[in-house]
Design an enzyme around this catalytic site. Structure first.
Site, PDB file in Angstrom:
ATOM      1  CD  GLU A  48      -2.942  -1.248   2.261  1.00  0.00           C
ATOM      2  OE1 GLU A  48      -3.086  -0.274   3.011  1.00  0.00           O
ATOM      3  OE2 GLU A  48      -3.540  -2.312   2.429  1.00  0.00           O
ATOM      4  CG  HIS A  58      -8.927   5.859   1.379  1.00  0.00           C
ATOM      5  ND1 HIS A  58      -8.853   5.584   0.029  1.00  0.00           N
ATOM      6  CD2 HIS A  58      -8.321   4.821   1.998  1.00  0.00           C
ATOM      7  CE1 HIS A  58      -8.239   4.417  -0.138  1.00  0.00           C
ATOM      8  NE2 HIS A  58      -7.905   3.943   1.043  1.00  0.00           N
ATOM      9  NE  ARG A  79      -4.385   5.569   2.808  1.00  0.00           N
ATOM     10  CZ  ARG A  79      -4.899   4.705   3.664  1.00  0.00           C
ATOM     11  NH1 ARG A  79      -5.570   5.111   4.690  1.00  0.00           N
ATOM     12  NH2 ARG A  79      -4.726   3.434   3.463  1.00  0.00           N
ATOM     13  CG  HIS A 136      -9.950   6.314   5.411  1.00  0.00           C
ATOM     14  ND1 HIS A 136     -10.907   5.329   5.256  1.00  0.00           N
ATOM     15  CD2 HIS A 136      -8.771   5.658   5.604  1.00  0.00           C
ATOM     16  CE1 HIS A 136     -10.332   4.141   5.360  1.00  0.00           C
ATOM     17  NE2 HIS A 136      -9.042   4.304   5.594  1.00  0.00           N
ATOM     18  NE  ARG A 166      -4.622   5.436   9.317  1.00  0.00           N
ATOM     19  CZ  ARG A 166      -5.024   4.491   8.479  1.00  0.00           C
ATOM     20  NH1 ARG A 166      -4.461   3.299   8.482  1.00  0.00           N
ATOM     21  NH2 ARG A 166      -6.016   4.737   7.631  1.00  0.00           N
TER      22      ARG A 166
HETATM   23  C1  SIN Z   1      -7.390   0.658   2.445  1.00  0.00           C
HETATM   24  O1  SIN Z   1      -7.668  -0.524   2.307  1.00  0.00           O
HETATM   25  O2  SIN Z   1      -7.037   1.398   1.522  1.00  0.00           O
HETATM   26  C2  SIN Z   1      -7.493   1.262   3.822  1.00  0.00           C
HETATM   27  C3  SIN Z   1      -6.372   0.832   4.641  1.00  0.00           C
HETATM   28  C4  SIN Z   1      -6.099   1.849   5.704  1.00  0.00           C
HETATM   29  O3  SIN Z   1      -6.878   2.772   5.912  1.00  0.00           O
HETATM   30  O4  SIN Z   1      -5.039   1.758   6.311  1.00  0.00           O
END
Ligand code: SIN
Length: 534
Positions: free
Chosen positions: A119, A240, A286, A347, A382
Protein backbone atom coordinates in the site's frame (compact mmCIF):
# COMPACT_ATOMS: atom_id res chain seq x y z
CA UNK A 1 -23.13 -12.78 27.39
CA UNK A 2 -25.57 -10.05 26.31
CA UNK A 3 -27.35 -7.65 28.52
CA UNK A 4 -29.32 -4.39 28.87
CA UNK A 5 -28.37 -1.49 31.13
CA UNK A 6 -30.06 -1.40 34.55
CA UNK A 7 -29.96 1.56 36.91
CA UNK A 8 -26.55 1.09 38.52
CA UNK A 9 -24.07 -1.62 37.59
CA UNK A 10 -20.44 -2.27 38.33
CA UNK A 11 -17.59 -3.97 36.48
CA UNK A 12 -13.81 -3.91 36.57
CA UNK A 13 -13.27 -2.63 33.03
CA UNK A 14 -15.75 -0.61 31.03
CA UNK A 15 -14.87 -0.62 27.31
CA UNK A 16 -16.72 1.88 25.14
CA UNK A 17 -16.64 0.69 21.53
CA UNK A 18 -16.51 -2.63 19.73
CA UNK A 19 -13.80 -2.31 17.06
CA UNK A 20 -10.52 -4.19 17.02
CA UNK A 21 -8.99 -2.26 19.94
CA UNK A 22 -11.99 -2.61 22.27
CA UNK A 23 -12.52 -6.30 21.53
CA UNK A 24 -8.85 -7.25 21.79
CA UNK A 25 -8.48 -5.29 25.03
CA UNK A 26 -11.59 -6.96 26.46
CA UNK A 27 -10.30 -10.44 25.69
CA UNK A 28 -6.92 -9.66 27.26
CA UNK A 29 -8.30 -7.86 30.33
CA UNK A 30 -10.94 -10.52 31.02
CA UNK A 31 -8.06 -12.71 32.17
CA UNK A 32 -8.03 -10.69 35.39
CA UNK A 33 -11.43 -9.05 35.80
CA UNK A 34 -14.98 -8.52 34.58
CA UNK A 35 -15.50 -6.51 31.40
CA UNK A 36 -18.49 -4.68 30.00
CA UNK A 37 -18.33 -3.67 26.34
CA UNK A 38 -20.71 -0.89 25.50
CA UNK A 39 -21.59 -0.41 21.85
CA UNK A 40 -24.13 2.09 20.61
CA UNK A 41 -25.60 0.00 17.76
CA UNK A 42 -24.89 -3.66 17.04
CA UNK A 43 -21.36 -4.73 17.78
CA UNK A 44 -20.43 -5.25 14.14
CA UNK A 45 -20.96 -1.55 13.30
CA UNK A 46 -17.36 -0.45 13.65
CA UNK A 47 -14.77 1.01 11.31
CA UNK A 48 -12.79 -2.18 11.86
CA UNK A 49 -15.59 -4.18 10.25
CA UNK A 50 -15.21 -2.10 7.08
CA UNK A 51 -11.39 -2.17 6.97
CA UNK A 52 -10.28 -3.69 3.72
CA UNK A 53 -6.50 -3.37 3.29
CA UNK A 54 -5.15 -5.24 6.30
CA UNK A 55 -2.57 -5.06 9.07
CA UNK A 56 0.92 -3.71 8.36
CA UNK A 57 3.55 -5.84 10.12
CA UNK A 58 7.03 -7.18 9.52
CA UNK A 59 6.22 -10.78 8.66
CA UNK A 60 8.56 -11.35 5.72
CA UNK A 61 12.18 -12.32 6.51
CA UNK A 62 13.30 -9.90 3.77
CA UNK A 63 11.57 -7.01 5.57
CA UNK A 64 12.90 -5.38 8.77
CA UNK A 65 11.69 -3.38 11.76
CA UNK A 66 14.02 -0.57 10.70
CA UNK A 67 12.34 -0.35 7.28
CA UNK A 68 8.79 -0.28 8.72
CA UNK A 69 9.85 2.32 11.31
CA UNK A 70 11.51 4.41 8.59
CA UNK A 71 8.40 4.33 6.34
CA UNK A 72 6.11 5.27 9.27
CA UNK A 73 8.33 8.17 10.33
CA UNK A 74 8.72 9.49 6.78
CA UNK A 75 4.96 9.50 6.13
CA UNK A 76 4.33 11.11 9.56
CA UNK A 77 6.42 14.19 8.56
CA UNK A 78 8.33 14.85 11.77
CA UNK A 79 5.48 14.41 14.25
CA UNK A 80 5.66 10.70 15.09
CA UNK A 81 6.77 9.62 18.54
CA UNK A 82 9.67 7.25 17.90
CA UNK A 83 8.93 5.19 21.01
CA UNK A 84 5.30 4.66 19.93
CA UNK A 85 6.39 3.74 16.41
CA UNK A 86 8.99 1.30 17.74
CA UNK A 87 6.46 -0.34 20.07
CA UNK A 88 3.87 -0.76 17.30
CA UNK A 89 6.34 -2.08 14.75
CA UNK A 90 8.23 -4.49 16.99
CA UNK A 91 5.20 -5.85 18.90
CA UNK A 92 2.82 -5.96 15.92
CA UNK A 93 3.94 -9.21 14.28
CA UNK A 94 3.24 -11.25 17.45
CA UNK A 95 -0.24 -9.73 17.69
CA UNK A 96 -0.96 -10.74 14.09
CA UNK A 97 0.24 -14.29 14.77
CA UNK A 98 -1.85 -14.30 17.97
CA UNK A 99 -4.99 -13.44 15.97
CA UNK A 100 -4.35 -16.42 13.73
CA UNK A 101 -3.34 -18.86 16.48
CA UNK A 102 -5.72 -17.97 19.33
CA UNK A 103 -8.77 -16.65 17.46
CA UNK A 104 -8.53 -18.59 14.17
CA UNK A 105 -8.34 -15.44 12.04
CA UNK A 106 -7.60 -16.63 8.51
CA UNK A 107 -5.09 -14.46 6.64
CA UNK A 108 -4.35 -15.08 2.95
CA UNK A 109 -1.32 -17.34 2.56
CA UNK A 110 1.31 -17.77 -0.12
CA UNK A 111 4.27 -20.17 -0.32
CA UNK A 112 3.75 -21.29 3.29
CA UNK A 113 3.72 -17.75 4.73
CA UNK A 114 1.55 -14.63 4.78
CA UNK A 115 0.52 -13.34 1.36
CA UNK A 116 1.52 -9.71 1.93
CA UNK A 117 -0.06 -6.78 0.11
CA UNK A 118 1.49 -3.42 -0.72
CA UNK A 119 0.00 0.00 0.00
CA UNK A 120 0.95 3.67 -0.30
CA UNK A 121 4.07 4.88 1.52
CA UNK A 122 5.40 1.35 2.18
CA UNK A 123 8.76 0.47 0.63
CA UNK A 124 7.79 -3.19 0.27
CA UNK A 125 4.93 -5.69 0.58
CA UNK A 126 4.01 -5.68 4.27
CA UNK A 127 0.23 -5.92 4.72
CA UNK A 128 -1.34 -9.13 6.09
CA UNK A 129 -4.88 -9.42 4.77
CA UNK A 130 -7.95 -11.61 4.39
CA UNK A 131 -8.81 -10.93 0.75
CA UNK A 132 -10.30 -7.40 0.80
CA UNK A 133 -12.32 -7.96 3.99
CA UNK A 134 -9.61 -8.08 6.64
CA UNK A 135 -11.55 -6.08 9.22
CA UNK A 136 -14.63 -8.25 8.92
CA UNK A 137 -12.58 -11.45 9.36
CA UNK A 138 -10.76 -10.08 12.43
CA UNK A 139 -13.80 -8.46 14.08
CA UNK A 140 -16.09 -11.44 13.56
CA UNK A 141 -13.56 -13.85 15.10
CA UNK A 142 -12.93 -11.55 18.07
CA UNK A 143 -16.67 -11.10 18.55
CA UNK A 144 -17.16 -14.88 18.57
CA UNK A 145 -14.60 -15.10 21.38
CA UNK A 146 -16.25 -12.22 23.26
CA UNK A 147 -19.68 -13.90 23.05
CA UNK A 148 -18.19 -17.11 24.48
CA UNK A 149 -16.30 -15.46 27.33
CA UNK A 150 -17.96 -15.80 30.75
CA UNK A 151 -16.40 -12.62 32.14
CA UNK A 152 -17.32 -10.32 29.24
CA UNK A 153 -20.76 -8.71 28.94
CA UNK A 154 -21.67 -7.11 25.63
CA UNK A 155 -24.24 -4.32 25.83
CA UNK A 156 -25.50 -3.42 22.37
CA UNK A 157 -27.64 -0.37 21.55
CA UNK A 158 -26.26 1.34 24.66
CA UNK A 159 -24.49 4.66 24.31
CA UNK A 160 -22.26 6.46 26.79
CA UNK A 161 -23.71 9.88 27.59
CA UNK A 162 -20.80 11.25 29.61
CA UNK A 163 -17.87 9.99 31.65
CA UNK A 164 -18.11 10.08 35.42
CA UNK A 165 -15.26 11.76 37.25
CA UNK A 166 -14.72 12.41 40.93
CA UNK A 167 -13.77 16.00 40.05
CA UNK A 168 -17.45 16.75 39.40
CA UNK A 169 -18.08 15.92 43.06
CA UNK A 170 -15.12 17.80 44.48
CA UNK A 171 -12.60 14.91 44.27
CA UNK A 172 -9.54 14.31 42.06
CA UNK A 173 -9.84 14.17 38.27
CA UNK A 174 -10.32 10.42 38.18
CA UNK A 175 -12.82 8.49 36.08
CA UNK A 176 -15.05 5.84 37.62
CA UNK A 177 -17.41 4.91 34.77
CA UNK A 178 -20.08 6.50 32.62
CA UNK A 179 -23.74 7.39 32.34
CA UNK A 180 -25.29 5.11 29.73
CA UNK A 181 -28.35 5.58 27.54
CA UNK A 182 -30.26 2.43 26.68
CA UNK A 183 -31.59 3.18 23.21
CA UNK A 184 -34.55 0.83 23.62
CA UNK A 185 -35.98 2.08 26.88
CA UNK A 186 -34.62 5.65 26.63
CA UNK A 187 -33.44 5.28 30.25
CA UNK A 188 -30.08 6.51 31.48
CA UNK A 189 -28.25 4.22 33.89
CA UNK A 190 -24.90 4.37 35.69
CA UNK A 191 -22.03 2.01 34.94
CA UNK A 192 -19.28 2.07 37.55
CA UNK A 193 -15.83 0.75 36.62
CA UNK A 194 -12.31 0.51 37.98
CA UNK A 195 -10.97 1.54 34.56
CA UNK A 196 -12.82 3.11 31.65
CA UNK A 197 -11.40 2.48 28.20
CA UNK A 198 -12.39 4.65 25.27
CA UNK A 199 -12.30 2.59 22.06
CA UNK A 200 -14.90 4.63 20.23
CA UNK A 201 -13.14 4.92 16.85
CA UNK A 202 -12.99 7.97 14.65
CA UNK A 203 -14.63 11.18 13.54
CA UNK A 204 -15.46 10.62 9.84
CA UNK A 205 -19.11 11.65 10.20
CA UNK A 206 -17.96 15.20 10.88
CA UNK A 207 -17.51 15.39 7.08
CA UNK A 208 -20.09 15.25 4.32
CA UNK A 209 -18.28 12.44 2.50
CA UNK A 210 -16.64 9.66 4.50
CA UNK A 211 -15.71 6.02 4.22
CA UNK A 212 -16.64 5.57 7.89
CA UNK A 213 -19.78 3.93 9.25
CA UNK A 214 -22.50 6.12 10.80
CA UNK A 215 -21.13 5.42 14.28
CA UNK A 216 -17.96 7.53 13.73
CA UNK A 217 -19.22 10.71 15.41
CA UNK A 218 -16.21 11.55 17.59
CA UNK A 219 -17.89 10.41 20.82
CA UNK A 220 -14.69 9.46 22.63
CA UNK A 221 -12.89 12.69 21.80
CA UNK A 222 -15.86 14.78 22.92
CA UNK A 223 -16.43 12.87 26.17
CA UNK A 224 -12.74 12.90 27.08
CA UNK A 225 -12.41 16.62 26.36
CA UNK A 226 -15.45 17.41 28.48
CA UNK A 227 -13.82 15.79 31.53
CA UNK A 228 -10.51 17.58 31.01
CA UNK A 229 -8.39 15.08 29.07
CA UNK A 230 -5.94 16.51 26.53
CA UNK A 231 -6.68 15.93 22.87
CA UNK A 232 -3.93 16.25 20.28
CA UNK A 233 -3.30 16.69 16.55
CA UNK A 234 -6.96 16.78 15.54
CA UNK A 235 -6.14 18.84 12.44
CA UNK A 236 -4.66 15.73 10.82
CA UNK A 237 -7.71 14.19 9.18
CA UNK A 238 -6.81 11.60 6.60
CA UNK A 239 -8.81 11.69 3.38
CA UNK A 240 -8.70 8.35 1.60
CA UNK A 241 -7.94 9.08 -2.05
CA UNK A 242 -10.22 6.47 -3.57
CA UNK A 243 -13.85 6.01 -2.57
CA UNK A 244 -16.37 4.88 -5.13
CA UNK A 245 -18.06 7.81 -6.87
CA UNK A 246 -21.70 6.81 -7.34
CA UNK A 247 -24.83 8.48 -5.98
CA UNK A 248 -25.87 5.34 -4.10
CA UNK A 249 -22.48 4.02 -2.98
CA UNK A 250 -22.14 6.08 0.26
CA UNK A 251 -18.38 6.54 -0.29
CA UNK A 252 -17.65 2.81 -0.46
CA UNK A 253 -13.89 2.36 -0.02
CA UNK A 254 -11.78 1.22 -2.95
CA UNK A 255 -8.77 -0.14 -1.07
CA UNK A 256 -5.31 1.22 -1.60
CA UNK A 257 -4.32 -2.41 -2.08
CA UNK A 258 -5.66 -2.09 -5.64
CA UNK A 259 -3.02 0.51 -6.36
CA UNK A 260 -0.55 -1.75 -4.55
CA UNK A 261 -1.27 -4.41 -7.16
CA UNK A 262 -0.67 -1.99 -10.03
CA UNK A 263 -3.84 0.13 -10.40
CA UNK A 264 -3.33 3.48 -12.15
CA UNK A 265 -5.15 6.74 -11.52
CA UNK A 266 -6.36 8.48 -14.66
CA UNK A 267 -8.35 11.55 -15.71
CA UNK A 268 -11.52 11.19 -17.77
CA UNK A 269 -9.46 11.40 -20.98
CA UNK A 270 -7.25 8.50 -19.82
CA UNK A 271 -4.17 10.58 -18.85
CA UNK A 272 -2.17 9.35 -15.83
CA UNK A 273 -1.38 12.22 -13.47
CA UNK A 274 0.30 10.85 -10.31
CA UNK A 275 3.85 10.56 -11.79
CA UNK A 276 3.96 14.36 -12.05
CA UNK A 277 3.12 14.74 -8.32
CA UNK A 278 5.44 12.21 -6.62
CA UNK A 279 8.16 9.74 -7.55
CA UNK A 280 6.15 6.91 -5.92
CA UNK A 281 3.26 7.90 -8.25
CA UNK A 282 0.05 6.00 -7.27
CA UNK A 283 1.85 4.59 -4.19
CA UNK A 284 2.80 7.97 -2.75
CA UNK A 285 1.61 8.66 0.83
CA UNK A 286 -2.13 9.18 1.08
CA UNK A 287 -2.03 12.93 1.75
CA UNK A 288 -0.13 13.44 -1.51
CA UNK A 289 -2.51 11.30 -3.59
CA UNK A 290 -5.68 12.82 -2.08
CA UNK A 291 -4.37 16.36 -2.66
CA UNK A 292 -3.35 15.54 -6.23
CA UNK A 293 -6.84 14.23 -7.00
CA UNK A 294 -8.41 17.28 -5.36
CA UNK A 295 -6.21 19.56 -7.47
CA UNK A 296 -6.99 17.71 -10.70
CA UNK A 297 -10.73 17.82 -9.99
CA UNK A 298 -10.57 21.57 -9.37
CA UNK A 299 -8.44 22.10 -12.50
CA UNK A 300 -10.61 20.02 -14.86
CA UNK A 301 -14.00 20.68 -13.25
CA UNK A 302 -14.68 16.93 -13.40
CA UNK A 303 -16.67 15.12 -10.69
CA UNK A 304 -14.25 12.21 -10.25
CA UNK A 305 -11.06 10.56 -11.47
CA UNK A 306 -10.70 6.90 -12.41
CA UNK A 307 -8.80 3.95 -10.99
CA UNK A 308 -7.82 1.72 -13.85
CA UNK A 309 -7.26 -1.98 -13.05
CA UNK A 310 -7.91 -3.24 -16.55
CA UNK A 311 -4.28 -4.16 -17.29
CA UNK A 312 -4.37 -6.80 -14.53
CA UNK A 313 -5.50 -10.39 -14.89
CA UNK A 314 -9.29 -10.57 -14.42
CA UNK A 315 -9.19 -13.88 -12.54
CA UNK A 316 -6.60 -12.52 -10.11
CA UNK A 317 -8.71 -9.40 -9.45
CA UNK A 318 -11.87 -11.39 -8.74
CA UNK A 319 -9.99 -13.70 -6.35
CA UNK A 320 -7.95 -11.02 -4.53
CA UNK A 321 -10.73 -8.38 -4.25
CA UNK A 322 -14.02 -10.31 -4.15
CA UNK A 323 -15.95 -7.74 -2.10
CA UNK A 324 -14.83 -4.70 -4.09
CA UNK A 325 -15.44 -6.57 -7.35
CA UNK A 326 -18.96 -7.58 -6.27
CA UNK A 327 -19.85 -4.14 -4.92
CA UNK A 328 -18.63 -2.32 -8.04
CA UNK A 329 -20.55 -4.79 -10.19
CA UNK A 330 -23.72 -4.06 -8.23
CA UNK A 331 -23.34 -0.44 -9.42
CA UNK A 332 -22.77 -1.55 -13.02
CA UNK A 333 -18.96 -1.28 -12.96
CA UNK A 334 -16.95 -4.36 -13.91
CA UNK A 335 -13.50 -3.41 -12.61
CA UNK A 336 -11.80 -6.05 -14.75
CA UNK A 337 -12.73 -4.05 -17.85
CA UNK A 338 -14.13 -0.65 -16.68
CA UNK A 339 -12.15 2.10 -14.92
CA UNK A 340 -13.62 2.74 -11.44
CA UNK A 341 -14.86 6.32 -10.78
CA UNK A 342 -13.30 7.51 -7.50
CA UNK A 343 -13.09 10.59 -5.25
CA UNK A 344 -11.43 11.24 -1.87
CA UNK A 345 -13.45 11.02 1.37
CA UNK A 346 -12.70 11.52 5.07
CA UNK A 347 -11.28 8.26 6.37
CA UNK A 348 -9.20 8.45 9.53
CA UNK A 349 -8.38 10.77 12.42
CA UNK A 350 -4.63 10.71 13.12
CA UNK A 351 -5.09 12.75 16.26
CA UNK A 352 -7.25 11.94 19.26
CA UNK A 353 -7.20 11.68 23.02
CA UNK A 354 -3.58 12.04 24.05
CA UNK A 355 -2.14 8.92 25.68
CA UNK A 356 1.14 7.52 26.83
CA UNK A 357 2.45 4.16 25.59
CA UNK A 358 0.04 2.15 27.76
CA UNK A 359 -3.15 4.00 26.84
CA UNK A 360 -3.24 6.34 29.88
CA UNK A 361 -4.89 9.73 29.33
CA UNK A 362 -4.26 12.60 31.70
CA UNK A 363 -7.47 11.75 33.59
CA UNK A 364 -6.78 9.07 36.18
CA UNK A 365 -8.24 5.61 35.35
CA UNK A 366 -9.34 6.79 31.89
CA UNK A 367 -7.65 5.11 28.92
CA UNK A 368 -7.94 5.47 25.15
CA UNK A 369 -7.02 2.92 22.48
CA UNK A 370 -7.43 2.57 18.72
CA UNK A 371 -8.42 5.43 16.43
CA UNK A 372 -9.77 7.60 19.28
CA UNK A 373 -6.28 7.73 20.81
CA UNK A 374 -3.30 9.84 19.83
CA UNK A 375 -0.37 7.61 20.81
CA UNK A 376 2.15 9.37 18.58
CA UNK A 377 2.29 6.52 16.05
CA UNK A 378 0.81 8.42 13.11
CA UNK A 379 2.21 11.93 13.42
CA UNK A 380 0.95 14.20 10.65
CA UNK A 381 -0.15 11.37 8.35
CA UNK A 382 -0.82 7.68 9.02
CA UNK A 383 0.99 5.05 7.02
CA UNK A 384 -1.54 2.75 5.33
CA UNK A 385 -2.70 -0.24 7.41
CA UNK A 386 -0.91 0.96 10.54
CA UNK A 387 -4.31 1.51 12.22
CA UNK A 388 -5.41 -2.06 12.92
CA UNK A 389 -1.82 -2.61 14.01
CA UNK A 390 -2.07 0.24 16.50
CA UNK A 391 -5.41 -1.06 17.78
CA UNK A 392 -3.90 -4.44 18.60
CA UNK A 393 -0.59 -3.37 20.09
CA UNK A 394 -1.91 -0.61 22.33
CA UNK A 395 -4.94 -2.63 23.43
CA UNK A 396 -2.58 -5.32 24.64
CA UNK A 397 -0.26 -2.84 26.33
CA UNK A 398 -3.19 -1.15 28.07
CA UNK A 399 -4.61 -4.48 29.26
CA UNK A 400 -1.25 -5.26 30.83
CA UNK A 401 -1.44 -2.24 33.19
CA UNK A 402 -5.11 -1.90 34.19
CA UNK A 403 -5.07 -4.75 36.67
CA UNK A 404 -2.81 -2.77 38.99
CA UNK A 405 -5.06 0.29 39.18
CA UNK A 406 -6.32 1.70 42.37
CA UNK A 407 -10.11 1.96 42.38
CA UNK A 408 -11.72 5.40 42.58
CA UNK A 409 -14.65 5.24 44.99
CA UNK A 410 -17.79 6.86 43.57
CA UNK A 411 -18.95 9.76 45.75
CA UNK A 412 -22.20 8.23 47.01
CA UNK A 413 -25.15 7.40 44.80
CA UNK A 414 -24.48 8.70 41.29
CA UNK A 415 -27.60 8.89 39.17
CA UNK A 416 -28.69 10.82 36.10
CA UNK A 417 -30.82 13.71 37.24
CA UNK A 418 -32.72 15.03 34.24
CA UNK A 419 -35.51 12.47 33.81
CA UNK A 420 -38.20 15.10 33.67
CA UNK A 421 -37.12 16.86 30.45
CA UNK A 422 -39.79 17.10 27.76
CA UNK A 423 -39.92 15.13 24.51
CA UNK A 424 -38.53 17.12 21.62
CA UNK A 425 -41.09 18.49 19.18
CA UNK A 426 -38.44 19.68 16.73
CA UNK A 427 -36.28 16.73 15.70
CA UNK A 428 -35.54 18.76 12.59
CA UNK A 429 -33.08 20.81 14.69
CA UNK A 430 -30.92 17.71 15.03
CA UNK A 431 -30.93 16.76 11.35
CA UNK A 432 -30.49 20.33 10.16
CA UNK A 433 -27.49 21.01 12.42
CA UNK A 434 -25.94 17.63 11.61
CA UNK A 435 -26.16 18.35 7.85
CA UNK A 436 -24.90 21.88 8.23
CA UNK A 437 -21.82 20.87 10.22
CA UNK A 438 -20.87 18.12 7.80
CA UNK A 439 -21.21 20.44 4.81
CA UNK A 440 -19.16 23.37 6.13
CA UNK A 441 -16.51 21.03 7.52
CA UNK A 442 -16.17 19.50 4.05
CA UNK A 443 -16.01 22.88 2.32
CA UNK A 444 -13.93 24.85 4.84
CA UNK A 445 -11.86 22.30 6.79
CA UNK A 446 -11.25 19.71 4.08
CA UNK A 447 -8.24 18.56 2.06
CA UNK A 448 -7.07 22.11 1.33
CA UNK A 449 -7.61 24.86 3.93
CA UNK A 450 -7.08 28.60 4.26
CA UNK A 451 -7.13 30.90 7.28
CA UNK A 452 -10.26 32.57 5.94
CA UNK A 453 -12.12 29.28 5.49
CA UNK A 454 -11.16 28.14 9.00
CA UNK A 455 -12.40 31.44 10.42
CA UNK A 456 -15.72 30.96 8.65
CA UNK A 457 -16.01 27.44 10.01
CA UNK A 458 -15.24 28.63 13.54
CA UNK A 459 -18.00 31.23 13.41
CA UNK A 460 -20.51 28.70 12.10
CA UNK A 461 -19.69 26.03 14.68
CA UNK A 462 -20.02 28.47 17.56
CA UNK A 463 -23.56 29.37 16.51
CA UNK A 464 -24.57 25.77 15.88
CA UNK A 465 -23.17 24.62 19.22
CA UNK A 466 -25.10 27.28 21.07
CA UNK A 467 -28.32 26.00 19.52
CA UNK A 468 -27.41 22.40 20.40
CA UNK A 469 -26.59 23.31 24.01
CA UNK A 470 -29.95 24.96 24.40
CA UNK A 471 -31.70 21.93 22.96
CA UNK A 472 -29.66 19.47 25.05
CA UNK A 473 -30.69 20.92 28.39
CA UNK A 474 -34.35 21.35 27.50
CA UNK A 475 -35.39 18.10 25.87
CA UNK A 476 -35.22 14.38 26.54
CA UNK A 477 -31.92 12.90 25.52
CA UNK A 478 -31.84 10.65 22.48
CA UNK A 479 -28.90 8.88 20.83
CA UNK A 480 -29.20 11.23 17.82
CA UNK A 481 -28.92 14.27 20.04
CA UNK A 482 -25.94 12.80 21.89
CA UNK A 483 -24.17 12.06 18.62
CA UNK A 484 -24.87 15.56 17.34
CA UNK A 485 -23.52 17.11 20.54
CA UNK A 486 -20.35 15.02 20.27
CA UNK A 487 -19.97 15.63 16.55
CA UNK A 488 -20.29 19.39 17.01
CA UNK A 489 -17.68 19.53 19.78
CA UNK A 490 -15.32 17.34 17.76
CA UNK A 491 -15.76 19.58 14.71
CA UNK A 492 -15.02 22.61 16.88
CA UNK A 493 -11.83 20.98 18.21
CA UNK A 494 -10.70 20.06 14.68
CA UNK A 495 -11.19 23.68 13.59
CA UNK A 496 -9.30 25.07 16.59
CA UNK A 497 -6.46 22.60 16.06
CA UNK A 498 -6.22 23.55 12.38
CA UNK A 499 -6.16 27.25 13.28
CA UNK A 500 -3.32 26.59 15.72
CA UNK A 501 -1.08 25.32 12.91
CA UNK A 502 -0.21 28.08 10.41
CA UNK A 503 1.95 25.80 8.27
CA UNK A 504 1.44 22.83 5.95
CA UNK A 505 2.45 19.39 7.15
CA UNK A 506 1.22 15.96 6.15
CA UNK A 507 -2.57 15.95 6.07
CA UNK A 508 -2.92 19.60 7.09
CA UNK A 509 -2.48 21.73 3.97
CA UNK A 510 -2.93 25.52 4.19
CA UNK A 511 -2.96 27.40 0.90
CA UNK A 512 -1.77 30.58 2.62
CA UNK A 513 0.97 28.76 4.59
CA UNK A 514 2.26 26.17 2.10
CA UNK A 515 5.64 25.57 3.81
CA UNK A 516 6.52 23.07 6.55
CA UNK A 517 8.21 24.94 9.38
CA UNK A 518 10.79 23.33 11.67
CA UNK A 519 9.51 25.17 14.71
CA UNK A 520 6.02 23.66 14.26
CA UNK A 521 7.32 20.09 14.57
CA UNK A 522 5.29 19.63 17.74
CA UNK A 523 1.85 18.33 18.71
CA UNK A 524 -1.21 20.58 18.81
CA UNK A 525 -2.67 19.93 22.25
CA UNK A 526 -6.05 21.24 23.44
CA UNK A 527 -7.43 20.87 26.93
CA UNK A 528 -10.61 22.28 28.43
CA UNK A 529 -9.88 25.41 30.37
CA UNK A 530 -6.58 26.13 28.63
CA UNK A 531 -6.29 27.80 25.22
CA UNK A 532 -9.20 28.89 23.00
CA UNK A 533 -12.62 27.84 24.38
CA UNK A 534 -14.46 24.95 22.77
C1 SIN B 1 -7.39 0.66 2.45
O1 SIN B 1 -7.67 -0.52 2.31
O2 SIN B 1 -7.04 1.40 1.52
C2 SIN B 1 -7.49 1.26 3.82
C3 SIN B 1 -6.37 0.83 4.64
C4 SIN B 1 -6.10 1.85 5.70
O3 SIN B 1 -6.88 2.77 5.91
O4 SIN B 1 -5.04 1.76 6.31
Amino acid sequence: MEHRCATIERCDYLVIGSGIAGLYFALEAAEHGTVVILTKRDAAQSSTWHAQGGIAAVLDPQDSYEAHIRDTLRVGVGLCDVAAVTAAVTEGPDCVRDLAARFSVVFDQKNGGFDLGREGGHGCRRVAHAHDMTGREVASKLLDAVHDHPRITLMEDCMAVDLLTAAKYGGPNACFGAFVLDRHSGRIGTLLARATILATGGTGKVYLYTSNPDTASGDGIAMAYRVGASVANLEFIQFHPTCLYHPEARSFLISEALRGEGGKLRLADGTRFMPSYHDMAELAPRDVVARAIDQELKRTGDDCVYLDMTALDAEFLRERFPNIYKTCLSFGIDLTCDPIPVVPAAHYSCGGVKTDLVGRTDVQNLFAIGEVACTGLHGACRLASNSLLEGLVFAKRTASVVKDLEEVEPPGLVQWGFEGAADSDEAVVVTHNWDEIRRFMWNYVGIVRTTKRLERARRRIETVREEIRDYYWNFKITADLLELRNLALTAHLIILSAMARPESRGLHFMLDYPETMDWFAKDTVLRRGSGPPA
